[in-house]
Structure formats: C-alpha cells, structure tokens
Design a protein around this motif. Structure first.
Motif, PDB file in Angstrom:
ATOM      1  N   THR A 112       0.007  -3.892 -10.801  1.00  0.00           N
ATOM      2  CA  THR A 112       0.071  -5.151 -10.056  1.00  0.00           C
ATOM      3  C   THR A 112       1.498  -5.476  -9.607  1.00  0.00           C
ATOM      4  O   THR A 112       1.688  -6.141  -8.592  1.00  0.00           O
ATOM      5  CB  THR A 112      -0.511  -6.329 -10.869  1.00  0.00           C
ATOM      6  N   VAL A 114       3.779  -3.114  -8.673  1.00  0.00           N
ATOM      7  CA  VAL A 114       4.035  -2.264  -7.505  1.00  0.00           C
ATOM      8  C   VAL A 114       3.325  -2.829  -6.278  1.00  0.00           C
ATOM      9  O   VAL A 114       3.796  -2.691  -5.151  1.00  0.00           O
ATOM     10  CB  VAL A 114       3.611  -0.810  -7.774  1.00  0.00           C
ATOM     11  N   GLY A 115       2.208  -3.508  -6.499  1.00  0.00           N
ATOM     12  CA  GLY A 115       1.496  -4.140  -5.388  1.00  0.00           C
ATOM     13  C   GLY A 115       2.358  -5.123  -4.619  1.00  0.00           C
ATOM     14  O   GLY A 115       2.112  -5.374  -3.445  1.00  0.00           O
ATOM     15  N   ARG A 116       3.386  -5.677  -5.255  1.00  0.00           N
ATOM     16  CA  ARG A 116       4.288  -6.624  -4.589  1.00  0.00           C
ATOM     17  C   ARG A 116       5.645  -5.999  -4.270  1.00  0.00           C
ATOM     18  O   ARG A 116       6.553  -6.708  -3.827  1.00  0.00           O
ATOM     19  CB  ARG A 116       4.509  -7.847  -5.483  1.00  0.00           C
ATOM     20  N   PHE A 125       3.839   5.703  -5.298  1.00  0.00           N
ATOM     21  CA  PHE A 125       2.710   5.373  -6.160  1.00  0.00           C
ATOM     22  C   PHE A 125       1.436   6.024  -5.605  1.00  0.00           C
ATOM     23  O   PHE A 125       0.697   6.689  -6.348  1.00  0.00           O
ATOM     24  CB  PHE A 125       2.553   3.852  -6.222  1.00  0.00           C
ATOM     25  N   ALA A 156     -10.457   4.594 -11.020  1.00  0.00           N
ATOM     26  CA  ALA A 156     -10.434   3.127 -10.890  1.00  0.00           C
ATOM     27  C   ALA A 156     -10.985   2.474 -12.156  1.00  0.00           C
ATOM     28  O   ALA A 156     -10.414   1.502 -12.664  1.00  0.00           O
ATOM     29  CB  ALA A 156     -11.242   2.686  -9.669  1.00  0.00           C
ATOM     30  N   VAL A 159      -8.383   2.874 -15.036  1.00  0.00           N
ATOM     31  CA  VAL A 159      -7.219   2.007 -14.824  1.00  0.00           C
ATOM     32  C   VAL A 159      -7.604   0.550 -15.045  1.00  0.00           C
ATOM     33  O   VAL A 159      -6.920  -0.178 -15.776  1.00  0.00           O
ATOM     34  CB  VAL A 159      -6.638   2.208 -13.411  1.00  0.00           C
ATOM     35  N   GLY A 160      -8.706   0.125 -14.436  1.00  0.00           N
ATOM     36  CA  GLY A 160      -9.140  -1.263 -14.591  1.00  0.00           C
ATOM     37  C   GLY A 160      -9.397  -1.610 -16.039  1.00  0.00           C
ATOM     38  O   GLY A 160      -8.980  -2.672 -16.518  1.00  0.00           O
ATOM     39  N   VAL A 163      -5.998  -1.879 -17.860  1.00  0.00           N
ATOM     40  CA  VAL A 163      -5.267  -3.061 -17.395  1.00  0.00           C
ATOM     41  C   VAL A 163      -5.867  -4.320 -18.030  1.00  0.00           C
ATOM     42  O   VAL A 163      -5.148  -5.164 -18.588  1.00  0.00           O
ATOM     43  CB  VAL A 163      -5.310  -3.174 -15.856  1.00  0.00           C
ATOM     44  N   ALA A 167      -4.304  -6.861 -21.059  1.00  0.00           N
ATOM     45  CA  ALA A 167      -4.004  -8.244 -20.689  1.00  0.00           C
ATOM     46  C   ALA A 167      -4.868  -9.243 -21.450  1.00  0.00           C
ATOM     47  O   ALA A 167      -4.728 -10.444 -21.265  1.00  0.00           O
ATOM     48  CB  ALA A 167      -4.187  -8.430 -19.182  1.00  0.00           C
TER      49      ALA A 167
ATOM     50  N   ALA B 107      -7.068 -10.866 -12.465  1.00  0.00           N
ATOM     51  CA  ALA B 107      -6.996  -9.551 -13.102  1.00  0.00           C
ATOM     52  C   ALA B 107      -6.396  -8.522 -12.161  1.00  0.00           C
ATOM     53  O   ALA B 107      -5.591  -7.685 -12.567  1.00  0.00           O
ATOM     54  CB  ALA B 107      -8.382  -9.109 -13.550  1.00  0.00           C
ATOM     55  N   ALA B 108      -6.743  -8.612 -10.880  1.00  0.00           N
ATOM     56  CA  ALA B 108      -6.296  -7.617  -9.910  1.00  0.00           C
ATOM     57  C   ALA B 108      -4.878  -7.864  -9.446  1.00  0.00           C
ATOM     58  O   ALA B 108      -4.274  -7.027  -8.793  1.00  0.00           O
ATOM     59  CB  ALA B 108      -7.245  -7.602  -8.719  1.00  0.00           C
ATOM     60  N   VAL B 109      -4.328  -9.013  -9.804  1.00  0.00           N
ATOM     61  CA  VAL B 109      -3.065  -9.424  -9.200  1.00  0.00           C
ATOM     62  C   VAL B 109      -1.990  -9.678 -10.265  1.00  0.00           C
ATOM     63  O   VAL B 109      -0.807  -9.655  -9.992  1.00  0.00           O
ATOM     64  CB  VAL B 109      -3.355 -10.664  -8.314  1.00  0.00           C
ATOM     65  N   GLY B 111      -2.702  -8.474 -13.759  1.00  0.00           N
ATOM     66  CA  GLY B 111      -3.103  -7.725 -14.948  1.00  0.00           C
ATOM     67  C   GLY B 111      -1.974  -7.059 -15.718  1.00  0.00           C
ATOM     68  O   GLY B 111      -1.800  -7.319 -16.908  1.00  0.00           O
ATOM     69  N   VAL B 159     -11.588  -4.040 -10.469  1.00  0.00           N
ATOM     70  CA  VAL B 159     -10.194  -4.401 -10.728  1.00  0.00           C
ATOM     71  C   VAL B 159      -9.294  -3.187 -10.516  1.00  0.00           C
ATOM     72  O   VAL B 159      -8.277  -3.260  -9.819  1.00  0.00           O
ATOM     73  CB  VAL B 159     -10.025  -4.951 -12.163  1.00  0.00           C
ATOM     74  N   GLY B 160      -9.682  -2.051 -11.093  1.00  0.00           N
ATOM     75  CA  GLY B 160      -8.870  -0.839 -10.945  1.00  0.00           C
ATOM     76  C   GLY B 160      -8.719  -0.446  -9.491  1.00  0.00           C
ATOM     77  O   GLY B 160      -7.616  -0.103  -9.040  1.00  0.00           O
ATOM     78  N   ALA B 161      -9.789  -0.514  -8.731  1.00  0.00           N
ATOM     79  CA  ALA B 161      -9.743  -0.113  -7.324  1.00  0.00           C
ATOM     80  C   ALA B 161      -8.767  -0.993  -6.549  1.00  0.00           C
ATOM     81  O   ALA B 161      -7.947  -0.491  -5.767  1.00  0.00           O
ATOM     82  CB  ALA B 161     -11.137  -0.194  -6.709  1.00  0.00           C
ATOM     83  N   VAL B 163      -6.301  -2.950  -7.788  1.00  0.00           N
ATOM     84  CA  VAL B 163      -4.937  -2.758  -8.288  1.00  0.00           C
ATOM     85  C   VAL B 163      -4.316  -1.512  -7.662  1.00  0.00           C
ATOM     86  O   VAL B 163      -3.197  -1.549  -7.141  1.00  0.00           O
ATOM     87  CB  VAL B 163      -4.930  -2.625  -9.829  1.00  0.00           C
ATOM     88  N   ILE B 164      -5.063  -0.404  -7.690  1.00  0.00           N
ATOM     89  CA  ILE B 164      -4.545   0.850  -7.147  1.00  0.00           C
ATOM     90  C   ILE B 164      -4.340   0.741  -5.636  1.00  0.00           C
ATOM     91  O   ILE B 164      -3.309   1.166  -5.104  1.00  0.00           O
ATOM     92  CB  ILE B 164      -5.500   2.008  -7.484  1.00  0.00           C
ATOM     93  N   ARG B 166      -3.744  -1.866  -3.772  1.00  0.00           N
ATOM     94  CA  ARG B 166      -2.605  -2.707  -3.413  1.00  0.00           C
ATOM     95  C   ARG B 166      -1.276  -2.022  -3.698  1.00  0.00           C
ATOM     96  O   ARG B 166      -0.283  -2.285  -3.034  1.00  0.00           O
ATOM     97  CB  ARG B 166      -2.652  -4.028  -4.206  1.00  0.00           C
ATOM     98  N   ALA B 167      -1.258  -1.171  -4.711  1.00  0.00           N
ATOM     99  CA  ALA B 167      -0.003  -0.528  -5.113  1.00  0.00           C
ATOM    100  C   ALA B 167       0.252   0.761  -4.336  1.00  0.00           C
ATOM    101  O   ALA B 167       1.271   1.407  -4.542  1.00  0.00           O
ATOM    102  CB  ALA B 167      -0.020  -0.239  -6.610  1.00  0.00           C
TER     103      ALA B 167
END
Lengths: 183, 183
Positions: A112, A114-116, A125, A156, A159-160, A163, A167, B107-109, B111, B159-161, B163-164, B166-167
DNA sequence: TGTACATCAGTGAACGCGCGTTCACTGATGTAC
DNA sequence: TGTACATCAGTGAACGCGCGTTCACTGATGTAC
C-alpha cells in the motif's frame, strides 16, 4: 578516506542489502541514516552511492523481489512445479511468515505504500510481480494464458491474506490465514 | 472562542470524516494539521477532540470500514446476496476503484501500514475485516463456517489484487485485475 | 428571567525531534610520468 | 618500479523542513445564584 574499487562495490551491495531488509521491517520511511548504519557506514556517504533515497528504494525493492522469486524457483527446481508451488504457498501463509517482516514478500509488506510512491518505484514493483506470476505459472493446467491468470489470482490471495492478517488482531489474522490455506 | 455543544460535536464528526478520507489518500502519515484544515479548523484545537494522533487514526479507520461495509450491505439489500456480492466484487476490482483512493477500502489502501502500527489500530482494523467477511458470507453455499472461509478467501483475493495493481505499472495492474475478475 | 462567572473549543506561535540532503574535510587509492 | 598528484569513498556537522504536541490566550457558551 578513499577506499578501493572492490571495497566501494562491496559497500554498495551492503547498502542495498541493508535497505532491502530495513524497508520491509519498517516501511519506505526507513531512514537513510539507519540503512547506512546497518551497512556499517555513516549517512554522509550515501550520496556517493545513490542520487536520492528514491533511487535506493527502487534498487532495494528489486533486490527484495529477487530474494523471494529465487526462493520460489529453488523450491520448484527441488520439488517440481506442483509441490514446489504448494510448498511456497504453505510457507507464504504460515504463521512464521507473518513475523519475519525483514525477509518477507515486498508485496505483502510494502504494497500500500508503494501504491502512493512515484512511478519508477511502481515499475520496479510491477516487474517483481510479473516475475512471481511467471514462476507460479509453472504449476496448473490449461493454456499458458489460463495458467498465468490462475497464478495471478493465487498470488493476489496470498498477498491479501498476509496483508490483512498482519494488519489485524491475532484472532482475525488466524481466521484469515486458515481460510486461505484451505484453497 | 467557545462554541456550543452541538457545534463541538459537528466539529468532532468533521475531523473524523476528513481523516477517513485523507489517510486513505495519503496514508497514515497524513498530518494532523491537514486533517484539521480539511475539517475547517486549525491544528491547535486537535487535542480538544483526541488524546493523540493514534486515537484519531483508530476512529477514522473504523469510520472508513463503516463506509465500505454499509455500501456492501446496501447492495445486498437491493440485489440479494448473490448479485449484491457480485456487484460489490466487480466494483472492488474495477479500474475506477483503483483511482478513488480517498473512498477506497481501508484494507486495500492502508493494509501494510497498519501492519506496523500499534495494537489498538490493528484491533479496529480486524473488527472492520470481520464485518466485511460477515457481510460477504451472505452469498455462497455450505455451512456457515464454509461460507465464512470462502468469504475470507474472496476478500483476500480482492484486497491483494487491488494492493498489487496500485503498486504496479499500469500494464501489470491491468493483468492482475483482469485475472481476478474472472473468478 | 437576569446577571456574574467559570468553562472550554478554537487560535496561532512555539517546542523538540527526525528526516533527506549538502558540504568542507580527510587520507588511501588510482594514475600519469 | 618509484614518485607526485588528482581522485573520490567515507566522515560528521550543518541546513531547512514538516511533523506531533504544548501552551497562553480569546471570547462565546453554559451554569449557579
């Protein structure tokens, strides 16, 4: 004082290796000074090795993905595609993996953030992700495309699950991991 | 100057709402001053409303999960369990969801950041996750336990999809989302 | 109901701290002869 | 091979900045009589 070219290259490698561990443990906010100190150097010399902290982050994210991808490849080579991928999956979803942040999968530990982050980090990534999908595609049935899609879904889910588990409170974490191990 | 109790309560709600958006957009590092400013206040008054930034984070993570969980419930109520969950899943894995950070699923943002946050935040996060699993369990076959496990896996994949995706670079993101939509 | 006073939400300056980055300096290494 | 000098990896102090938090102050609100 100046050091030899070999020493310089060793320092460079140590900085990346230290960063690859520290950013997984602490996030992208891990400080340059701490990374340099973990590499046995002082922070002032950092810019002899990298243009910016972002450049280090890109290099160390790449290195972290390299570690995980080669572990997967090693398992596949040792046990064959089906059992190798299954062993990787079991280890990914293990309680033990939850705690070992510093050697964990970058996607599960930095996703999350790296998403930003700026585009170059995402490119690195994404390359790591494609490498993992590629390796995971060794297992499964159907066309190459179908196997890739299944591998992507599989990744996915792993990873989900990690994650979310990391958390969450321990009980929720346990439920999530158990549910995903049953797949 | 002092304001009325109603005004005070409205301020409190505005701070949480602003934080719920800003932390999703910028991460847990979103500053207290920016949150207060988004709520139409100045940073100095923050500690009239919360003991610490962490207390605000806990409240706003809870609020963000509330938003997502009620959206899911609304869809289920409108379309029935099967179609409601399917619509939620499609929207979760849509290209549009990728860009709307500030109203996205926590969770996706958040996590991986919450994974390194103190325990109270994880407790709140875990409660949100359980709420989503609970709601997602409305769909599916088998025992309540089996449906919960399936829902947890489903959530992990979504969530994993995201997260990945976006990154990653746009091409890798597209591959990941497409693969997971096929489920 | 009016009045006097205590309360406290909100303001804006200030604090201490950690961060990424820069810089002058050091002295061993690499190079030109 | 030996010598003189330029290079540059590494050091540690310093920079400017943004952050969470504190504080003295303001003045409308709430309360006690």
């Amino acid at each position: 004082m100046r050091v030899s070219r070999e020493e310089r290259d060793r320092s460079h490698a140590r900085i990346i290796a230290s960063a690859a561990r520290l950013i997984r443990e602490r996030g992208l906010g891990a400080s340059v000074a701490d990374v340099m100190s973990a590499a046995g150097l002082t922070h002032g010399g950092f810019y002899n090795h990298f243009d910016s902290k972002d450049a280090l982050l890109a290099a160390s994210i790449g290195a972290a993905f390299d570690e995980v991808a080669s572990e997967l490849s090693r398992r596949i080579k040792a046990l064959g595609p089906e059992k190798g991928v299954a062993a990787f999956r079991a280890s990914y979803l293990s309680d033990r993996h939850l705690d070992r942040l510093e050697i964990s999968c970058p996607a599960a530990v930095l996703g999350t953030e790296v998403g930003r982050a700026p585009e170059p980090l995402k490119t690195r990534f994404g390359a790591g992700i494609r490498r993992l999908i590629e390796a995971l595609s060794a297992d499964g049935k159907g066309s190459a495309q179908q196997r890739r899609a299944m591998a992507a879904r599989d990744l996915a889910t792993m990873v989900g699950a990690v994650v979310i588990a990391r958390a969450s409170d321990p009980e929720t974490a346990r439920e999530m991991l158990r549910a995903c191990r049953e797949s």
